[in-house]
Motif scaffolding. Structure first.
Motif, mmCIF file in Angstrom:
data_model
loop_
_atom_site.group_PDB
_atom_site.id
_atom_site.type_symbol
_atom_site.label_atom_id
_atom_site.label_comp_id
_atom_site.label_asym_id
_atom_site.label_seq_id
_atom_site.Cartn_x
_atom_site.Cartn_y
_atom_site.Cartn_z
ATOM 1 N N PHE A 1 0.816 -1.214 0.000
ATOM 2 C CA PHE A 1 0.000 0.000 0.000
ATOM 3 C C PHE A 1 0.852 1.268 0.000
ATOM 4 C CE2 PHE A 1 -4.255 -1.594 2.010
ATOM 5 C CZ PHE A 1 -4.261 -2.660 1.142
ATOM 6 N N ASN A 2 1.981 1.215 0.700
ATOM 7 C CA ASN A 2 2.809 2.418 0.824
ATOM 8 C C ASN A 2 3.341 2.891 -0.523
ATOM 9 O OD1 ASN A 2 4.269 -0.106 1.176
ATOM 10 N ND2 ASN A 2 6.114 1.117 1.486
ATOM 11 N N PHE A 3 3.405 1.993 -1.500
ATOM 12 C CA PHE A 3 3.846 2.386 -2.838
ATOM 13 C C PHE A 3 2.727 3.058 -3.643
ATOM 14 C CE2 PHE A 3 6.522 -1.479 -1.960
ATOM 15 C CZ PHE A 3 7.701 -0.790 -1.727
ATOM 16 N N HIS A 4 1.517 3.021 -3.102
ATOM 17 C CA HIS A 4 0.356 3.549 -3.822
ATOM 18 C C HIS A 4 -0.412 4.554 -2.956
ATOM 19 C CE1 HIS A 4 0.955 0.505 -6.937
ATOM 20 N NE2 HIS A 4 1.166 -0.344 -5.960
ATOM 21 N N HIS B 1 -1.980 -1.186 7.085
ATOM 22 C CA HIS B 1 -2.885 -0.546 8.040
ATOM 23 C C HIS B 1 -2.454 0.899 8.293
ATOM 24 C CE1 HIS B 1 -4.478 -4.538 9.960
ATOM 25 N NE2 HIS B 1 -4.198 -4.680 8.675
ATOM 26 N N ALA B 2 -1.147 1.093 8.430
ATOM 27 C CA ALA B 2 -0.636 2.439 8.677
ATOM 28 C C ALA B 2 -0.946 3.371 7.501
ATOM 29 C CB ALA B 2 0.868 2.383 8.926
ATOM 30 N N THR B 3 -0.834 2.857 6.294
ATOM 31 C CA THR B 3 -1.125 3.678 5.116
ATOM 32 C C THR B 3 -2.588 4.099 5.096
ATOM 33 O OG1 THR B 3 0.617 2.621 3.809
ATOM 34 C CG2 THR B 3 -1.135 3.738 2.589
ATOM 35 N N ILE B 4 -3.497 3.153 5.337
ATOM 36 C CA ILE B 4 -4.923 3.481 5.334
ATOM 37 C C ILE B 4 -5.243 4.479 6.441
ATOM 38 C CG2 ILE B 4 -7.261 2.580 5.665
ATOM 39 C CD1 ILE B 4 -5.953 1.906 2.942
ATOM 40 N N ALA B 5 -4.681 4.271 7.624
ATOM 41 C CA ALA B 5 -4.945 5.191 8.736
ATOM 42 C C ALA B 5 -4.489 6.601 8.396
ATOM 43 C CB ALA B 5 -4.253 4.694 10.004
ATOM 44 N N ASN B 6 -3.274 6.725 7.882
ATOM 45 C CA ASN B 6 -2.729 8.060 7.593
ATOM 46 C C ASN B 6 -3.466 8.761 6.462
ATOM 47 O OD1 ASN B 6 -0.703 8.027 9.579
ATOM 48 N ND2 ASN B 6 0.682 6.865 8.261
#
Length: 213
Positions: A87-90, A122-127
């Motif tokens: 996710f962090n790449f997107h 999860h961290a990406t979605i939260a942020n």
């Protein structure tokens, strides 16, 4: 404790199928029983990490069944196809998707993973959710296996029926039954612990990112 009857349109953001049920399944069941319109969005069906004895797309059928058991309407379930652990790449694409959801659904309450969740997806979605919904009420749901710390600032009182509905929903995830937390004993014990903290039989707990009254 929160008066859930104040909320009429809620959005659950689940990084992966099943996260919403584990994190706030009892609260979802309660909200729906009180007439709230609940939308559930999963960003990945984790096809890259499904056990080899199951079809790669099994989590798609399982999330449909699980959310139906909670009472979520089929048309209120949305599924994206991001690869698990990437996710962090997107980040920007995910933020764009969340902003579109915000414009379409206009929720008065948003559930997201904890800002202290150590899973990268999860961290990406939260942020990104906080960026998109900075003018909205946001609660973070608890996932103890990923949370090194969790600020228990909000408790939702649950009934036996709410807990039973959550257990029934989670049981739809046959492909995830090997997880140490994917069983009725754990679900009930955590709800009991959280209930004891505020003097009631069962509860789910949330971190308040922002609350607009």
């Amino acid at each position: 404790m929160v008066n859930t009857q104040n909320y009429k349109r809620c959005l659950v953001l689940a990084p992966h199928t099943d996260d919403g049920e584990f994190g706030c399944g009892g609260t979802i069941a309660k909200l729906i029983s009180e007439g709230c319109e609940v939308y559930y969005v999963a960003f990945s069906a984790c096809e890259q990490s499904v056990l080899k004895e199951f079809p790669k797309d099994i989590l798609i059928s399982e999330v449909k069944e699980a959310t139906a058991r909670l009472g979520i309407k089929p048309e209120n379930l949305r599924l994206f196809k991001y690869n698990v652990r990437e996710f962090n790449f997107h980040r920007q694409e995910i933020l764009d998707d969340i902003i579109k959801l915000k414009s379409e659904i206009k929720p008065d309450l948003v559930f997201i993973p904890s800002v202290n969740d150590i899973h990268q997806d999860h961290a990406t979605i939260a942020n990104e959710a906080i960026r998109a919904f900075k003018f909205s009420t946001i609660f973070c749901y608890e996932m103890p296996w990923n949370n090194f710390s969790f600020n228990t600032t909000c408790f939702v009182k649950l009934s036996e029926e709410n807990i039973s509905t959550k257990v029934h929903a989670v049981s739809a995830y046959v492909s995830q039954a090997h997880r140490v937390y994917a069983n009725e004993a754990f679900i009930r014990s955590l709800a009991t612990v959280r209930g004891v903290q505020v003097g009631i039989p069962y509860a789910e707990v949330f971190e308040i990112v922002r609350m607009i009254i």
